[in-house]
Write a protein that holds these residues in place. Structure first.
Motif, mmCIF file in Angstrom:
data_model
loop_
_atom_site.group_PDB
_atom_site.id
_atom_site.type_symbol
_atom_site.label_atom_id
_atom_site.label_comp_id
_atom_site.label_asym_id
_atom_site.label_seq_id
_atom_site.Cartn_x
_atom_site.Cartn_y
_atom_site.Cartn_z
ATOM 1 N N ARG A 112 141.141 6.989 -22.308
ATOM 2 C CA ARG A 112 139.817 7.588 -22.246
ATOM 3 C C ARG A 112 139.194 7.555 -23.636
ATOM 4 N NH1 ARG A 112 142.255 13.025 -19.384
ATOM 5 N NH2 ARG A 112 142.856 12.077 -17.365
ATOM 6 N N PRO A 113 137.878 7.622 -23.727
ATOM 7 C CA PRO A 113 137.241 7.658 -25.054
ATOM 8 C C PRO A 113 137.771 8.799 -25.915
ATOM 9 C CG PRO A 113 135.613 7.172 -23.380
ATOM 10 C CD PRO A 113 136.892 7.490 -22.643
ATOM 11 N N GLU A 114 138.122 9.919 -25.309
ATOM 12 C CA GLU A 114 138.619 11.061 -26.087
ATOM 13 C C GLU A 114 140.034 10.842 -26.623
ATOM 14 O OE1 GLU A 114 137.424 11.164 -22.963
ATOM 15 O OE2 GLU A 114 138.603 12.534 -21.689
ATOM 16 N N VAL A 144 143.543 3.732 -32.873
ATOM 17 C CA VAL A 144 143.275 3.431 -31.471
ATOM 18 C C VAL A 144 141.813 3.743 -31.198
ATOM 19 C CG1 VAL A 144 143.748 4.085 -29.085
ATOM 20 C CG2 VAL A 144 145.637 3.851 -30.715
ATOM 21 N N THR A 145 141.095 2.752 -30.719
ATOM 22 C CA THR A 145 139.680 2.902 -30.405
ATOM 23 C C THR A 145 139.488 2.597 -28.928
ATOM 24 O OG1 THR A 145 139.086 2.194 -32.639
ATOM 25 C CG2 THR A 145 137.342 2.185 -30.975
ATOM 26 N N VAL A 146 138.794 3.482 -28.225
ATOM 27 C CA VAL A 146 138.568 3.319 -26.788
ATOM 28 C C VAL A 146 137.071 3.272 -26.544
ATOM 29 C CG1 VAL A 146 139.035 4.213 -24.483
ATOM 30 C CG2 VAL A 146 140.681 4.612 -26.339
ATOM 31 N N SER A 147 136.608 2.168 -26.007
ATOM 32 C CA SER A 147 135.174 2.021 -25.735
ATOM 33 C C SER A 147 134.876 2.447 -24.304
ATOM 34 C CB SER A 147 134.754 0.569 -25.950
ATOM 35 O OG SER A 147 135.422 -0.280 -25.046
ATOM 36 N N SER A 148 133.725 3.069 -24.132
ATOM 37 C CA SER A 148 133.350 3.567 -22.800
ATOM 38 C C SER A 148 132.530 2.535 -22.043
ATOM 39 C CB SER A 148 132.568 4.865 -22.938
ATOM 40 O OG SER A 148 131.435 4.667 -23.745
ATOM 41 N N GLY A 160 148.191 -0.488 -32.400
ATOM 42 C CA GLY A 160 146.872 0.067 -32.174
ATOM 43 C C GLY A 160 145.829 -1.037 -32.026
ATOM 44 N N GLY A 161 144.623 -0.635 -31.632
ATOM 45 C CA GLY A 161 143.549 -1.608 -31.484
ATOM 46 C C GLY A 161 142.400 -1.054 -30.673
ATOM 47 N N LEU A 162 141.551 -1.955 -30.236
ATOM 48 C CA LEU A 162 140.377 -1.607 -29.438
ATOM 49 C C LEU A 162 140.651 -1.937 -27.982
ATOM 50 C CD1 LEU A 162 137.360 -0.872 -29.087
ATOM 51 C CD2 LEU A 162 136.843 -3.268 -29.635
ATOM 52 N N VAL A 163 140.367 -0.978 -27.112
ATOM 53 C CA VAL A 163 140.592 -1.170 -25.682
ATOM 54 C C VAL A 163 139.473 -0.488 -24.919
ATOM 55 C CG1 VAL A 163 142.050 0.895 -25.475
ATOM 56 C CG2 VAL A 163 142.327 -0.989 -23.842
ATOM 57 N N GLN A 164 139.154 -1.016 -23.756
ATOM 58 C CA GLN A 164 138.143 -0.383 -22.919
ATOM 59 C C GLN A 164 138.733 0.818 -22.196
ATOM 60 O OE1 GLN A 164 136.590 -3.475 -20.309
ATOM 61 N NE2 GLN A 164 134.880 -3.838 -21.709
ATOM 62 N N ALA A 165 137.883 1.737 -21.856
ATOM 63 C CA ALA A 165 138.323 2.904 -21.084
ATOM 64 C C ALA A 165 139.004 2.433 -19.803
ATOM 65 C CB ALA A 165 137.143 3.797 -20.762
#
Length: 127
Positions: free
Chosen positions: A90-92, A123-127, A9-14
């Protein structure tokens, strides 16, 4: 007893991708149906995908409509590991993602039908 541990998991852009892994220990899970679920804050845990194994190279997979065509579940029985490749995020899609297992080949969508759970990976998705 089966222990499950998620990673990836982690931070990813949309629009980006992540690959989650679920390593099983304590018992071989080749005869288990393995699933991925996710839970966002304030929401119930929801089914994402599941995979079973009917022997040889025969696998069956099932996906939630919301991820169909973007996510792919797979398993490597030799490594006792299940994967979730997530593309076009996606952010959702942001949530804690859990790996789960149930004995047998029947794919189920309800969390109540799974006996073993991992601790989850964010899991974090940035817009």
């Amino acid at each position: 007893q089966v222990q499950l541990g998620e990673s990836g998991g982690g931070l990813v852009q949309a629009g980006g991708s992540l690959r989650l892994s679920c390593a099983a220990s304590g018992r071989t899970v080749s005869s288990y149906t393995m699933g991925w679920f996710r839970q966002a804050p304030g929401k119930e845990r929801e089914f994402v995908a599941a995979i079973n194994w009917s022997g040889g190279s025969t696998y069956y997979t099932y996906y939630a409509d919301s991820v169909k065509g973007r996510f792919t579940i797979s398993r490597d029985n030799a490594k006792n590991t299940v994967y979730l490749q997530m593309n076009s995020l996606r952010p959702e899609d942001a949530a804690v993602y859990y790996c789960a297992g149930r004995w047998g080949q029947t794919i189920r969508r309800s969390p109540d039908d799974y006996n073993y759970w991992g601790q989850g990976t964010q899991v974090t998705v940035s817009s």
